[in-house]
Design a protein around this motif. Structure first.
Motif, PDB file in Angstrom:
ATOM      1  N   GLY A 123       0.754  -1.232   0.000  1.00 15.30           N
ATOM      2  CA  GLY A 123       0.000   0.000   0.000  1.00 15.30           C
ATOM      3  C   GLY A 123       0.789   1.290   0.000  1.00 15.30           C
ATOM      4  N   ALA A 124       2.112   1.229  -0.190  1.00 13.30           N
ATOM      5  CA  ALA A 124       2.863   2.495  -0.260  1.00 13.30           C
ATOM      6  C   ALA A 124       2.363   3.300  -1.451  1.00 13.30           C
ATOM      7  N   HIS A 125       2.351   4.611  -1.307  1.00 13.89           N
ATOM      8  CA  HIS A 125       1.937   5.447  -2.436  1.00 13.89           C
ATOM      9  C   HIS A 125       3.018   5.429  -3.499  1.00 13.89           C
ATOM     10  N   VAL A 126       2.610   5.542  -4.737  1.00 10.08           N
ATOM     11  CA  VAL A 126       3.582   5.464  -5.834  1.00 10.08           C
ATOM     12  C   VAL A 126       4.694   6.512  -5.678  1.00 10.08           C
ATOM     13  N   SER A 127       4.371   7.673  -5.098  1.00  5.38           N
ATOM     14  CA  SER A 127       5.401   8.714  -4.936  1.00  5.38           C
ATOM     15  C   SER A 127       6.504   8.294  -3.967  1.00  5.38           C
ATOM     16  N   HIS A 128       6.227   7.284  -3.128  1.00  4.29           N
ATOM     17  CA  HIS A 128       7.249   6.809  -2.176  1.00  4.29           C
ATOM     18  C   HIS A 128       8.265   5.896  -2.862  1.00  4.29           C
ATOM     19  N   THR A 129       8.007   5.537  -4.096  1.00  2.00           N
ATOM     20  CA  THR A 129       8.731   4.407  -4.689  1.00  2.00           C
ATOM     21  C   THR A 129       9.640   4.811  -5.844  1.00  2.00           C
ATOM     22  N   LYS A 130      10.422   3.810  -6.285  1.00  2.00           N
ATOM     23  CA  LYS A 130      11.318   4.035  -7.421  1.00  2.00           C
ATOM     24  C   LYS A 130      10.529   4.277  -8.708  1.00  2.00           C
ATOM     25  N   PHE A 131       9.254   3.863  -8.724  1.00  2.00           N
ATOM     26  CA  PHE A 131       8.424   4.089  -9.919  1.00  2.00           C
ATOM     27  C   PHE A 131       7.919   5.527  -9.976  1.00  2.00           C
ATOM     28  N   GLY A 132       7.996   6.257  -8.854  1.00  3.52           N
ATOM     29  CA  GLY A 132       7.420   7.602  -8.792  1.00  3.52           C
ATOM     30  C   GLY A 132       8.438   8.640  -8.356  1.00  3.52           C
ATOM     31  N   THR A 133       8.018   9.526  -7.433  1.00  3.13           N
ATOM     32  CA  THR A 133       8.818  10.688  -7.050  1.00  3.13           C
ATOM     33  C   THR A 133      10.200  10.310  -6.518  1.00  3.13           C
ATOM     34  N   LEU A 134      10.251   9.281  -5.686  1.00  4.92           N
ATOM     35  CA  LEU A 134      11.538   8.868  -5.112  1.00  4.92           C
ATOM     36  C   LEU A 134      12.514   8.539  -6.245  1.00  4.92           C
ATOM     37  N   GLY A 135      12.028   7.767  -7.228  1.00  7.85           N
ATOM     38  CA  GLY A 135      12.850   7.394  -8.381  1.00  7.85           C
ATOM     39  C   GLY A 135      13.256   8.627  -9.174  1.00  7.85           C
ATOM     40  N   ALA A 136      12.314   9.553  -9.370  1.00  3.51           N
ATOM     41  CA  ALA A 136      12.622  10.765 -10.149  1.00  3.51           C
ATOM     42  C   ALA A 136      13.726  11.575  -9.476  1.00  3.51           C
ATOM     43  N   LEU A 137      13.807  11.511  -8.150  1.00  2.00           N
ATOM     44  CA  LEU A 137      14.841  12.258  -7.411  1.00  2.00           C
ATOM     45  C   LEU A 137      16.153  11.472  -7.330  1.00  2.00           C
ATOM     46  N   GLY A 138      16.165  10.270  -7.877  1.00  2.10           N
ATOM     47  CA  GLY A 138      17.388   9.454  -7.885  1.00  2.10           C
ATOM     48  C   GLY A 138      17.700   8.834  -6.534  1.00  2.10           C
ATOM     49  N   ILE A 139      16.708   8.835  -5.637  1.00  2.00           N
ATOM     50  CA  ILE A 139      16.925   8.241  -4.306  1.00  2.00           C
ATOM     51  C   ILE A 139      16.598   6.744  -4.398  1.00  2.00           C
ATOM     52  N   GLN A 140      17.456   5.931  -3.802  1.00  2.00           N
ATOM     53  CA  GLN A 140      17.249   4.483  -3.897  1.00  2.00           C
ATOM     54  C   GLN A 140      16.250   4.006  -2.854  1.00  2.00           C
ATOM     55  N   GLN A 141      15.364   3.127  -3.261  1.00  2.00           N
ATOM     56  CA  GLN A 141      14.403   2.597  -2.291  1.00  2.00           C
ATOM     57  C   GLN A 141      14.854   1.236  -1.770  1.00  2.00           C
ATOM     58  N   VAL A 142      14.677   1.066  -0.469  1.00  5.22           N
ATOM     59  CA  VAL A 142      14.854  -0.252   0.135  1.00  5.22           C
ATOM     60  C   VAL A 142      13.554  -0.500   0.896  1.00  5.22           C
ATOM     61  N   GLU A 143      12.960  -1.675   0.682  1.00  7.29           N
ATOM     62  CA  GLU A 143      11.641  -1.897   1.281  1.00  7.29           C
ATOM     63  C   GLU A 143      11.728  -2.404   2.717  1.00  7.29           C
ATOM     64  N   LEU A 144      10.917  -1.827   3.559  1.00 10.83           N
ATOM     65  CA  LEU A 144      10.770  -2.332   4.924  1.00 10.83           C
ATOM     66  C   LEU A 144      10.048  -3.677   4.847  1.00 10.83           C
ATOM     67  N   PRO A 145      10.364  -4.605   5.749  1.00 11.59           N
ATOM     68  CA  PRO A 145       9.642  -5.878   5.725  1.00 11.59           C
ATOM     69  C   PRO A 145       8.204  -5.695   6.189  1.00 11.59           C
ATOM     70  N   PHE A 146       7.284  -6.343   5.492  1.00 15.96           N
ATOM     71  CA  PHE A 146       5.858  -6.235   5.821  1.00 15.96           C
ATOM     72  C   PHE A 146       5.384  -7.582   6.344  1.00 15.96           C
ATOM     73  N   ASP A 147       4.629  -7.554   7.437  1.00 14.47           N
ATOM     74  CA  ASP A 147       4.140  -8.793   8.038  1.00 14.47           C
ATOM     75  C   ASP A 147       2.650  -8.955   7.696  1.00 14.47           C
ATOM     76  N   GLN A 148       2.373  -9.959   6.867  1.00 10.98           N
ATOM     77  CA  GLN A 148       0.978 -10.115   6.411  1.00 10.98           C
ATOM     78  C   GLN A 148       0.025 -10.507   7.548  1.00 10.98           C
ATOM     79  N   GLU A 149       0.563 -11.188   8.557  1.00 15.06           N
ATOM     80  CA  GLU A 149      -0.286 -11.610   9.683  1.00 15.06           C
ATOM     81  C   GLU A 149      -0.895 -10.408  10.393  1.00 15.06           C
ATOM     82  N   SER A 150      -0.026  -9.401  10.664  1.00 17.01           N
ATOM     83  CA  SER A 150      -0.529  -8.226  11.394  1.00 17.01           C
ATOM     84  C   SER A 150      -0.877  -7.088  10.427  1.00 17.01           C
ATOM     85  N   TRP A 151      -0.702  -7.346   9.123  1.00 17.98           N
ATOM     86  CA  TRP A 151      -0.961  -6.338   8.077  1.00 17.98           C
ATOM     87  C   TRP A 151      -0.270  -5.028   8.426  1.00 17.98           C
TER      88      TRP A 151
END
Ligand code: DSN
Length: 435
Positions: A123-151
């Motif tokens: 559910g991250a917004h596209v602007s948070h990601t390499k596909f959006g604003t973060l990527g446009a600024l050349g900042i590298q994304q590393v994903e936090l681990p998501f726990d599906q059990e606790s969502w």
């Protein structure tokens, strides 16, 4: 062009606009989790001469003349939002949530730097990601681990990753935001390694204002970004808020001249009206939004749908998701519902790969707009039945549409906000919504 061609073109423009207004405002049930409607008074305050003006810079330090009153209204809107959100500093000039993110991200990092984000499938917004604003600024994304059990973000693994990666900043918040992210734990770990925490509260700003969702600034986040038109029922636009003076000053210098020239001034009176409305009705509205979301999710399960967060009490926000793989997937289900005038969007679920974005497993639902139009728990139970008719019973959506149009007739007046007072009606510029 000949005269008749102009007339035909103008008629066509008006006709398309009217069709949209009638359809979305009076004939559909709107469940897009990122939308809302302003009150009649906020709409009246939006339609002003300010929409034609320029005001680069900060109030009282403009690069243009003619801003005596826009300065006043901007300062008032800032003051009201600061009181409503119980924070020191408000920067209201970003013209969208994405621009607010761009401003803050650019302040905190540059090309090649690393940022930790919630994964896009969670559910991250596209602007948070390499596909959006973060990527446009050349900042590298590393994903936090998501726990599906606790969502939710996996706190232990997340803290470990922060210590390992030592990012410039961490982004919390999401566009499928069902349970509050662990702001305090993540902020403590971030501050240990000198990283900042940005919390994007676009989806839940109205719930924060209504005091049913934690304010991340009070929980340790350094800065919050948001739009002003999702659960917060104001004009479309963006905002940044913080208690950190140095952050505020840096952000303000970055908004203009880097990311915004003019900041669409007609938003400001409408934002100020909405802030006052939220002071008066915010809690009642926000509580009803969340009650409606839970009742709706529960009713959908009773009708045969699968809500993956059922075991977690469905949601703590306005939004939830439905896993519609058994019914043919998100794209098919969202289109069938649109044919029945029930408007929502297909959505990635945490197990979907990013490539599944065009036909993901889920649909996303938000109750905030229909709550504004007065729907309560039992009304959402009725709506769940209509959705079953289309998606599970396989009824012709154009037949169900007739029932939806009838149903919608009960919910046309905006609640939890102000009407235009009688004594002001004379002062309105008479350009009603084209119906
Ligand atoms: N993409 C929007 C949403 O629907 O959540 C947010 O900008």
């Amino acid at each position: 062009m000949k005269d008749t061609e102009y007339v035909n073109l103008l008629n066509k423009i008006v006709e398309i606009t009217q069709k949209h207004n009638r359809w979305r405002r009076f004939e559909c049930i709107n469940l897009i989790a990122s939308e809302n409607v302003m009150s009649p008074l906020a709409e009246a305050a939006y339609f002003t001469d300010m929409m034609h003006r320029y005001a680069e810079g900060k109030p009282r330090k403009r690069y243009y003349q003619g801003n005596i009153y826009t300065d006043e209204i901007e300062l008032l809107a800032m003051d009201l939002m600061s009181k409503l959100l119980d924070v020191e500093y408000i920067e209201p000039r970003p013209i969208s949530g994405t621009i607010a993110n761009a401003v803050v991200f650019r302040n905190l990092a540059g090309p090649g730097d690393k940022a930790l984000i919630a994964p896009v499938q969670a559910g991250a917004h596209v602007s948070h990601t390499k596909f959006g604003t973060l990527g446009a600024l050349g900042i590298q994304q590393v994903e936090l681990p998501f726990d599906q059990e606790s969502w939710n973000i996996d706190v232990d693994k997340g803290v470990k990753l922060i210590r390992e990666i030592r990012p410039k900043f961490i982004t919390l918040g999401a566009s499928v935001y069902l349970f509050p992210h662990p702001t305090k734990e993540i902020s403590d770990a971030a501050h240990e390694v000198g990283a900042k925490v940005v919390h994007d509260v676009a989806h839940v700003l109205g719930l924060i204002a209504g005091k049913v969702w934690p304010n991340p600034i009070h929980e340790g986040a350094d800065v919050a970004t948001s739009s002003t038109h999702k659960t917060f029922p104001g004009p479309q636009g963006g905002i940044i808020f913080t208690n950190d003076r140095a952050m505020y000053k840096a952000v303000s210098k970055t908004v203009f001249p880097w990311f915004v020239s003019n900041h669409h001034l007609h938003r400001l009176p409408a934002l100020a009206v909405t802030a006052v409305e939220m002071m008066e009705f915010g809690r009642e509205y926000a509580e009803q939004v969340v009650r409606n979301a839970r009742a709706f999710a529960e009713a959908l399960v009773e009708e045969g749908f699968k809500v993956p967060t059922e075991g977690l009490g469905f949601t703590k926000s306005h939004a939830f998701v439905v896993d519609v793989r058994p019914q043919g997937g998100g794209a098919k289900v969202a289109k069938l519902l649109e044919d029945a005038n029930i408007i929502l969007n297909k959505n990635l679920l945490p197990w979907d790969p990013p490539e599944a974005v065009k036909d993901p497993s889920g649909i996303r639902i938000g109750t905030q707009e229909m709550t504004r139009f007065g729907m309560r728990e039992n009304d959402f139970r009725e709506l769940a039945k209509l959705m079953r008719e289309v998606i599970i019973d396989g009824k012709d959506p154009t037949e169900v549409r007739k029932k939806v149009i009838e149903f919608r007739k009960n919910f046309v007046e905006v609640k939890y906000g102000y009407k235009v007072p009688k004594e002001l009606e004379e002062s309105l510029i008479k350009v009603p919504m084209l119906l």
